[in-house]
Design a protein around this motif. Sequence first.
Motif, PDB file in Angstrom:
ATOM      1  N   SER A 236       9.618  77.647  20.028  1.00 44.23           N
ATOM      2  CA  SER A 236      10.753  77.143  20.800  1.00 44.23           C
ATOM      3  C   SER A 236      10.972  75.673  20.492  1.00 44.23           C
ATOM      4  N   MET A 237      12.059  75.148  21.049  1.00 43.70           N
ATOM      5  CA  MET A 237      12.343  73.726  20.868  1.00 43.70           C
ATOM      6  C   MET A 237      13.079  73.193  22.085  1.00 43.70           C
ATOM      7  N   GLY A 238      13.028  71.881  22.227  1.00 37.90           N
ATOM      8  CA  GLY A 238      13.765  71.215  23.285  1.00 37.90           C
ATOM      9  C   GLY A 238      14.303  69.899  22.767  1.00 37.90           C
ATOM     10  N   ILE A 239      15.449  69.505  23.283  1.00 39.54           N
ATOM     11  CA  ILE A 239      16.045  68.218  22.943  1.00 39.54           C
ATOM     12  C   ILE A 239      15.960  67.334  24.183  1.00 39.54           C
ATOM     13  N   PHE A 240      15.325  66.193  24.027  1.00 43.20           N
ATOM     14  CA  PHE A 240      15.071  65.276  25.136  1.00 43.20           C
ATOM     15  C   PHE A 240      15.816  63.966  24.932  1.00 43.20           C
ATOM     16  N   ILE A 241      16.012  63.230  26.005  1.00 43.93           N
ATOM     17  CA  ILE A 241      16.770  61.979  25.922  1.00 43.93           C
ATOM     18  C   ILE A 241      16.036  60.911  25.132  1.00 43.93           C
ATOM     19  N   ASP A 242      14.709  61.018  25.046  1.00 41.17           N
ATOM     20  CA  ASP A 242      13.926  60.057  24.274  1.00 41.17           C
ATOM     21  C   ASP A 242      12.537  60.629  23.991  1.00 41.17           C
ATOM     22  N   LYS A 243      11.809  59.948  23.122  1.00 46.23           N
ATOM     23  CA  LYS A 243      10.485  60.415  22.718  1.00 46.23           C
ATOM     24  C   LYS A 243       9.511  60.430  23.888  1.00 46.23           C
ATOM     25  N   ALA A 244       9.588  59.432  24.755  1.00 37.72           N
ATOM     26  CA  ALA A 244       8.682  59.372  25.911  1.00 37.72           C
ATOM     27  C   ALA A 244       8.839  60.596  26.802  1.00 37.72           C
ATOM     28  N   SER A 245      10.069  61.057  26.993  1.00 36.96           N
ATOM     29  CA  SER A 245      10.299  62.248  27.823  1.00 36.96           C
ATOM     30  C   SER A 245       9.736  63.504  27.166  1.00 36.96           C
ATOM     31  N   ALA A 246       9.902  63.629  25.861  1.00 39.24           N
ATOM     32  CA  ALA A 246       9.342  64.778  25.132  1.00 39.24           C
ATOM     33  C   ALA A 246       7.818  64.772  25.215  1.00 39.24           C
ATOM     34  N   GLU A 247       7.225  63.596  25.062  1.00 37.21           N
ATOM     35  CA  GLU A 247       5.762  63.491  25.149  1.00 37.21           C
ATOM     36  C   GLU A 247       5.268  63.821  26.551  1.00 37.21           C
ATOM     37  N   GLU A 248       5.972  63.328  27.560  1.00 34.84           N
ATOM     38  CA  GLU A 248       5.604  63.626  28.945  1.00 34.84           C
ATOM     39  C   GLU A 248       5.662  65.123  29.212  1.00 34.84           C
TER      40      GLU A 248
END
Length: 90
Positions: free
Chosen positions: A51-63
């Motif tokens: 799967s994949m997700g698109i996040f507003i920034d890298k910090a949000s994806a890491e969180e």
Amino acid sequence: MKAVLFYGTKPDITMERVMEVYPRHAAVVDDFKNSGKVLGIGPYGNPGEGSMGIFIDKASAEEFSRIDPFVLEGIVSEITIREWNDSLLG
């Protein structure tokens, strides 16, 4: 800059196991959606491909990847996060 989170699914994971963990995963997705941190998320078209997700920034994806039950409960085999320049939406 936005970030894309890619998950690989462990090959021995059954759909039954995924669905067992899914309600906890969905709660985390809802929290991120409600806070505006995720723009799109979901599995690929063929089960087991990840799967994949698109996040507003890298910090949000890491969180997200640190607290997602799919990661914590052994559904995910690999995690890749890539920063992404969205040329359509900025």
